[in-house]
Design a protein around this motif. Structure first.
Motif: not given
Ligand code: ATP
Length: 460
Positions: A14-24, A26-29, A200-204, A213-217
């Motif tokens: 598992v990687y933090p998503s968009s890591e080269i842009y500083g991450g997003l 609650g989102i993971y790849d 998808f949930r805008n988790e606090i 996470t904000r995107e999940f299955e």
């Protein structure tokens, strides 16, 4: 937690998503091994929920749904979580989670109840920010978890009618396809519809790795039934789902049932299965089982104008079926199985990291390793590898010492390592090393496929 997160990143799970842009937040790849593990968990769920049952049908409904769906279900107006802000460090927290620390069940409670309890605890100086420890917290307020977007041609984009929601749960699609399922597959009651898909949930707060996470299955199953059967059917699923965890290697003492004390008005029973996450040092929810009454179909019938009654031939009765739901987060299960399998052992004075996953869940089932890269050993190993990869996830590894290669496979949970050595060239046998016992057995290459199939179960 830090150790698991680092392990998942360095070993390709598992990687933090968009890591080269500083991450997003609650989102993971999911990397190579992570997605293979996730797919295997999903496969086991579908096997238990659909393949082994003649009363449950599969579905894959769309993420975009008619916006009225979420008005009918109450999500547009009421899918909120109570949020508290820290005035000192500006961190956000779930008010119900703050109260949970004091054994107060505030899941689905009113804002009035939550603020009353918070005020009482504040007066006693007990409640504080989970990040900086400050006691200067705002009152709780509701925060919508719905994720909005637009659909349509670019000129219409900003109009309110084009607002659509990314579904906050997968069961909405099941309710909407109930009628098509009945009309096309002609099931008898009781029957279920199961699906796996993104939500998808805008988790606090999304601070707990892939737990929230904000995107999940989700993997959800809605079981449609006559109300008189709710009690007994609930009990059956209660047992069925519990056994699924035990069958995949989770121990009874690592799980517990927790009953909800506050129920939404249409529900008659709700239990969560909680697992003890070593990484968080606490039990937390992985799955929910809910007796939901006939609220969902009644609401959709009302808002759509469609008659969603079922004609029950056996009873000669027409009614809107009641629903028993099982709902589990696939990403949470990836976390649970990793948390459960991650083991550190002392072997000959060295630390071995091994993922003791159930073999059915292991991303790679077998690794083929030539002892040396000379004298035809690598070619022989390559030949076996090419044959194996036709029917299961296998790896070929010739880099580094054999001990290091065993350790690499241990770390990703590969149950069997096959080594081609000098004896293989003479008598057509290889060694098969077991991940957990580290014992080796000599097996003839002719028997290797059936040997592995017998140990791992059917592989494909
Ligand atoms: P929580 O109280 O943890 O916010 P919930 O009770 O709202 O969860 P449900 O709506 O019942 O959760 O969702 C069913 C399952 O979906 C949960 O048991 C969990 O496994 C999973 N799930 C829910 N929200 C998330 C999320 N944000 N990230 C990952 N999995 C989730």
């Amino acid at each position: 937690m830090e150790e698991i997160i680092a392990f998942c990143k360095t070993r390709g799970f598992v990687y933090p998503s968009s890591e080269i842009y500083g991450g997003l937040a609650g989102i993971y790849d999911y990397g190579h091994y992570g997605i293979l593990l996730k797919n295997n968990i999903q496969k086991e769920w579908l096997k238990s929920m659909v393949q082994k049952r003649s009363d449950v049908y599969a579905l894959d409904s769309a993420i975009f749904m008619h916006p009225t769906t979420w008005k009918a279900s109450g999500h547009v107006d009421g899918f909120n979580d109570p949020q508290v802000d820290c005035r000192t460090c500006k961190s956000r927290m779930r008010a119900d989670h703050l109260l949970e620390e004091f054994d107060i069940d505030a899941d689905k409670a009113t804002l009035e109840f939550i603020n009353k309890e918070l005020d009482r605890l504040k007066a006693e100086g007990k409640v504080k920010c989970v990040v900086c420890g400050s006691k200067d917290l705002t009152p709780a307020r509701q925060f919508s978890l719905m994720v909005k977007t637009n659909m349509g041609s670019p000129t219409d984009m900003l109009s309110e009618e084009n607002v659509v929601y990314l579904r906050p749960e997968t069961c909405g699609g099941i309710y909407l396809e109930y009628k098509n399922t009945v009309n096309s597959l002609h099931p008898k009651l009781p029957f279920g519809i199961a699906q796996v898909g993104k939500a998808f949930r805008n988790e606090i707060v999304a601070r707990q790795f892939i737990f929230r996470t904000r995107e999940f299955e989700q993997m959800e199953m809605q079981y449609f039934l006559h109300p008189s059967e709710m009690e007994s059917i609930y009990e059956q699923w209660h047992e069925y789902r519990w056994k699924w965890y035990l069958d995949l290697g989770i121990k009874e003492e690592e799980l517990k049932w927790v009953q909800h004390t506050k129920l939404v008005f249409y529900a008659s029973k709700a239990f969560d299965i909680k697992y003890h996450f070593k990484a968080m040092d606490k039990f937390d929810e992985v799955e929910g089982l809910h007796a939901r009454g006939n609220y969902d179909l009644t609401q959709h019938s009302k808002f759509s104008g469609e008659n969603l009654e079922f004609y029950d031939q056996q009873r000669n009765e027409k009614y809107i079926p009641h629903i028993m739901e099982t709902s589990v987060g696939l990403n949470r299960l990836v976390f649970m199985f990793l948390d459960n399998a991650y083991t550190k052992e002392e072997v000959n004075g060295e630390t071995r990291i091994v993922l003791k996953l159930d073999k059915r869940l292991s991303p790679i089932k077998v690794a083929i390793l030539p002892l040396m890269k000379k004298d035809g050993l690598a070619e022989k190993a390559e030949e076996i590898y090419q044959a194996f990869r036709e029917y299961t996830m296998s790896e070929f590894d010739a880099a580094g010492s054999i001990g290091k290669r065993y350790r690499r496979q241990d770390e990703i949970g590969t149950p069997y390592c096959v080594t081609v050595d000098y004896q293989s060239m003479q008598d057509g046998t290889v060694t098969v090393r077991d991940r957990d016992t580290m014992l080796q057995e000599r097996v003839s290459i002719d028997r290797l496929k059936s040997y592995i199939i017998e140990k791992v179960g059917i592989i494909n």
